[in-house]
Design a protein around this motif. Structure first.
Motif, PDB file in Angstrom:
ATOM      1  N   UNK A   1       0.054  17.303  14.925  1.00  0.00           N
ATOM      2  CA  UNK A   1      -0.796  16.092  14.197  1.00  0.00           C
ATOM      3  C   UNK A   1      -2.391  16.635  14.354  1.00  0.00           C
ATOM      4  N   UNK A   2      -2.629  17.533  13.413  1.00  0.00           N
ATOM      5  CA  UNK A   2      -4.065  17.988  14.016  1.00  0.00           C
ATOM      6  C   UNK A   2      -4.835  17.937  12.491  1.00  0.00           C
ATOM      7  N   UNK A   3      -4.062  17.473  11.328  1.00  0.00           N
ATOM      8  CA  UNK A   3      -4.519  17.320  10.240  1.00  0.00           C
ATOM      9  C   UNK A   3      -5.322  16.157   9.887  1.00  0.00           C
ATOM     10  N   UNK A   4      -5.693  15.672   8.716  1.00  0.00           N
ATOM     11  CA  UNK A   4      -6.289  14.317   8.435  1.00  0.00           C
ATOM     12  C   UNK A   4      -4.975  13.420   8.591  1.00  0.00           C
ATOM     13  N   UNK A   5      -5.346  12.254   8.907  1.00  0.00           N
ATOM     14  CA  UNK A   5      -4.490  11.172   8.877  1.00  0.00           C
ATOM     15  C   UNK A   5      -4.602  10.363   7.486  1.00  0.00           C
ATOM     16  N   UNK A   6      -3.750   9.291   7.220  1.00  0.00           N
ATOM     17  CA  UNK A   6      -4.192   8.127   6.274  1.00  0.00           C
ATOM     18  C   UNK A   6      -5.330   7.667   6.897  1.00  0.00           C
ATOM     19  N   UNK A   7      -6.265   7.444   5.670  1.00  0.00           N
ATOM     20  CA  UNK A   7      -7.586   6.875   5.937  1.00  0.00           C
ATOM     21  C   UNK A   7      -7.798   5.517   6.908  1.00  0.00           C
ATOM     22  N   UNK A   8      -6.654   4.608   6.609  1.00  0.00           N
ATOM     23  CA  UNK A   8      -6.650   3.390   7.510  1.00  0.00           C
ATOM     24  C   UNK A   8      -6.178   3.511   8.504  1.00  0.00           C
ATOM     25  N   UNK A   9      -5.309   4.773   8.860  1.00  0.00           N
ATOM     26  CA  UNK A   9      -4.820   4.933  10.095  1.00  0.00           C
ATOM     27  C   UNK A   9      -3.093   5.095   9.911  1.00  0.00           C
ATOM     28  N   UNK A  10      -2.529   5.709  10.963  1.00  0.00           N
ATOM     29  CA  UNK A  10      -1.146   5.998  10.825  1.00  0.00           C
ATOM     30  C   UNK A  10      -0.478   4.646  10.868  1.00  0.00           C
ATOM     31  N   UNK A  11       0.863   4.500  10.006  1.00  0.00           N
ATOM     32  CA  UNK A  11       1.604   3.373  10.147  1.00  0.00           C
ATOM     33  C   UNK A  11       1.997   3.128  11.258  1.00  0.00           C
ATOM     34  N   UNK A  12       2.662   3.886  12.209  1.00  0.00           N
ATOM     35  CA  UNK A  12       2.932   3.680  13.522  1.00  0.00           C
ATOM     36  C   UNK A  12       2.148   3.028  14.425  1.00  0.00           C
ATOM     37  N   UNK A  13       0.788   3.355  14.432  1.00  0.00           N
ATOM     38  CA  UNK A  13      -0.269   2.480  15.275  1.00  0.00           C
ATOM     39  C   UNK A  13      -0.363   1.403  14.616  1.00  0.00           C
ATOM     40  N   UNK A  14      -0.741   1.185  13.164  1.00  0.00           N
ATOM     41  CA  UNK A  14      -0.976  -0.209  12.772  1.00  0.00           C
ATOM     42  C   UNK A  14      -0.080  -1.188  12.866  1.00  0.00           C
ATOM     43  N   UNK A  15       1.200  -0.554  12.730  1.00  0.00           N
ATOM     44  CA  UNK A  15       2.383  -1.715  13.321  1.00  0.00           C
ATOM     45  C   UNK A  15       2.246  -2.189  14.701  1.00  0.00           C
ATOM     46  N   UNK A  16       2.140  -1.224  15.688  1.00  0.00           N
ATOM     47  CA  UNK A  16       1.791  -1.487  17.138  1.00  0.00           C
ATOM     48  C   UNK A  16       0.614  -2.450  17.312  1.00  0.00           C
ATOM     49  N   UNK A  17      -0.367  -2.207  16.676  1.00  0.00           N
ATOM     50  CA  UNK A  17      -1.728  -2.893  16.355  1.00  0.00           C
ATOM     51  C   UNK A  17      -1.036  -4.357  16.153  1.00  0.00           C
ATOM     52  N   UNK A  18      -0.661  -4.572  14.971  1.00  0.00           N
ATOM     53  CA  UNK A  18      -0.365  -5.781  14.534  1.00  0.00           C
ATOM     54  C   UNK A  18       0.403  -6.483  15.264  1.00  0.00           C
ATOM     55  N   UNK A  19       1.463  -5.943  16.261  1.00  0.00           N
ATOM     56  CA  UNK A  19       2.075  -6.827  17.019  1.00  0.00           C
ATOM     57  C   UNK A  19       1.464  -6.972  18.405  1.00  0.00           C
ATOM     58  N   UNK A  20       0.429  -6.208  18.647  1.00  0.00           N
ATOM     59  CA  UNK A  20      -0.346  -6.511  19.923  1.00  0.00           C
ATOM     60  C   UNK A  20      -1.234  -7.847  19.290  1.00  0.00           C
TER      61      UNK A  20
END
Ligand code: PMP
Ligand code: GLU
Length: 384
Positions: A62-81
């Motif tokens: 996972x060393x390339x560009x990520x989706x600009x607004x963030x990887x879905x997995x993290x955004x889901x986790x943040x939304x839950x938090x």
């Protein structure tokens, strides 16, 4: 050659928090033993499980560009938090940023034009003023110092400052530099003004997990009527001791995410890809780490209050973050310069936060170093 610089940079100063900490590092490099109580950076290593997750993410490629607004997995986790704090932001109402600072920067750039009015509550963290000025704002500041740094008793003052001309109001609780946690009633007062004058509010909640004595910091965006007008800022630097990883986020209504997202895509592109995977682990697995760190800060806070008290200095204590404002000379700038040069204790002048007469102490340092710092100040005649 004679070079002309843009107004947006010549009208700001370097960050005072970063500058004092750089000075302390320079002195240390020269062999001076500095008790550095300047920068707001937890003195705990990043939890091992997070570091391992970061390393695994590199190994997994996972060393390339990520989706600009963030990887879905993290955004889901943040939304839950955020949901656990009573906030209902969807994963598409988030931008994961390289540090909370970048999220704030994008928000100011998206909302503030030359001549727009921005209201700050003093004492205020140094970078709000700079970010507002870079965007060209006119600043309107409300001083909470006469109210023991609390917002609730200052609501009438705030009501005088906020008007239909206000573009943006910044609220930060738990607060840097005072540690104050604003009450629910205070936030309801902010809500009423924001709704009345149609103002967008940044709620900087980066210290939300660091509170003491069972106090919880309510979230502004969770109040009725605030969902559509709050930008909630948070990050991983403080709660998970991940300052150098540079990971934070903004949660905001979609129209604002669209505008801020353009800035992110044209500037940093994305937060570092493998760091985002480490962030998922931090949110999932580190509650115990946060609790232990918080307990440690709580003990230091009490100890410092006692130590300063022994020297006749009454330090107002907030219920959160890891800062306290120590009352010093009227000329806090000179006090801090002398403290670092003579006593080799580094603290940040209150003036940098709009609170002259104080110096900010960060107790993100070991108990032993904190004792040493107070002793040096006392021995050097800095405590009255
Ligand atoms: N907000 C406040 C109040 C802070 O003290 C900090 C400290 N760095 C930030 C935002 C941004 O932190 P970071 O960029 O490390 O996420
Ligand atoms: N926020 C921390 C502080 O106030 C870190 C430095 C900075 O970003 O200003 O010390």
């Amino acid at each position: 050659m004679s070079r002309e610089f843009a107004d947006r940079v010549t009208r700001i100063e370097p960050s005072a928090t970063v500058a004092v900490s750089n000075l302390a590092s320079e002195l240390e490099a020269d062999g001076v033993d500095v008790v550095d109580l300047s920068v707001g950076e937890p003195d705990f290593p990043t939890p091992e499980v997070v570091s391992e997750a970061g390393k695994d993410a590199i190994d997994e490629g996972h060393t390339g560009y990520a989706p600009s607004n963030g990887i879905p997995e993290l955004r889901e986790e943040i939304a839950d938090a955020l949901g656990e704090r009573g906030l209902s932001y969807g994963a598409d109402q988030l931008i994961v940023t390289p540090g909370g600072k970048q999220g704030l920067f994008e928000t100011f750039q998206a909302l503030v034009d030359e001549g727009s009015e921005v209201v700050l509550l003093d004492p205020a963290w140094v970078s709000y003023e700079a970010m507002a000025k870079i965007a060209g704002a006119d600043l309107n500041r409300v001083d909470l110092t006469p109210y023991d740094f609390q917002l609730e008793p200052a609501l009438d003052d705030l009501a005088e400052a906020v008007s239909d001309d206000t573009s943006l109001l910044v609220v930060n609780s738990p607060n840097n530099p005072t540690g104050a946690v604003y009450s629910e009633a205070a936030l309801e007062g902010v809500r009423d003004l924001a709704v009345e004058h149609d103002v967008t509010v940044i709620s900087d909640e980066i210290y939300d997990r660091i509170t003491y004595g069972g106090v919880e910091a309510p979230s502004l965006g969770a109040l009725d009527g605030m969902g559509d007008r709050t930008v909630t800022l948070n990050g991983f630097s403080k709660a998970y001791s991940m300052t150098g990883w540079r990971l934070g986020y903004i949660a905001a209504p979609e129209d604002l995410i669209d505008q801020a997202g353009k800035l992110q895509s044209h500037s940093v592109t994305c937060a570092t890809h493998f760091v985002q995977h480490a962030g998922v682990t931090a949110l999932r697995e580190c509650d115990e780490f946060v609790a232990e760190m918080r307990d440690e800060f709580a003990e230091r806070r009490e100890m410092l209050a006692d130590l300063f008290g022994d020297h006749g200095v009454d330090v107002p204590l907030g219920d959160g973050a890891f800062y306290m404002m120590v009352p010093v000379d009227e000329d806090d700038q000179a006090w801090c310069e002398n403290a670092i040069e003579e006593a080799h204790v580094a603290m940040v002048p209150g003036s940098a936060f709009g609170a002259p007469g104080y110096a900010r102490l960060s107790y993100a340092a070991s108990e032993q170093r904190l004792r040493e710092g107070v002793q040096r100040l006392a021995d050097g005649g800095f405590l009255g």
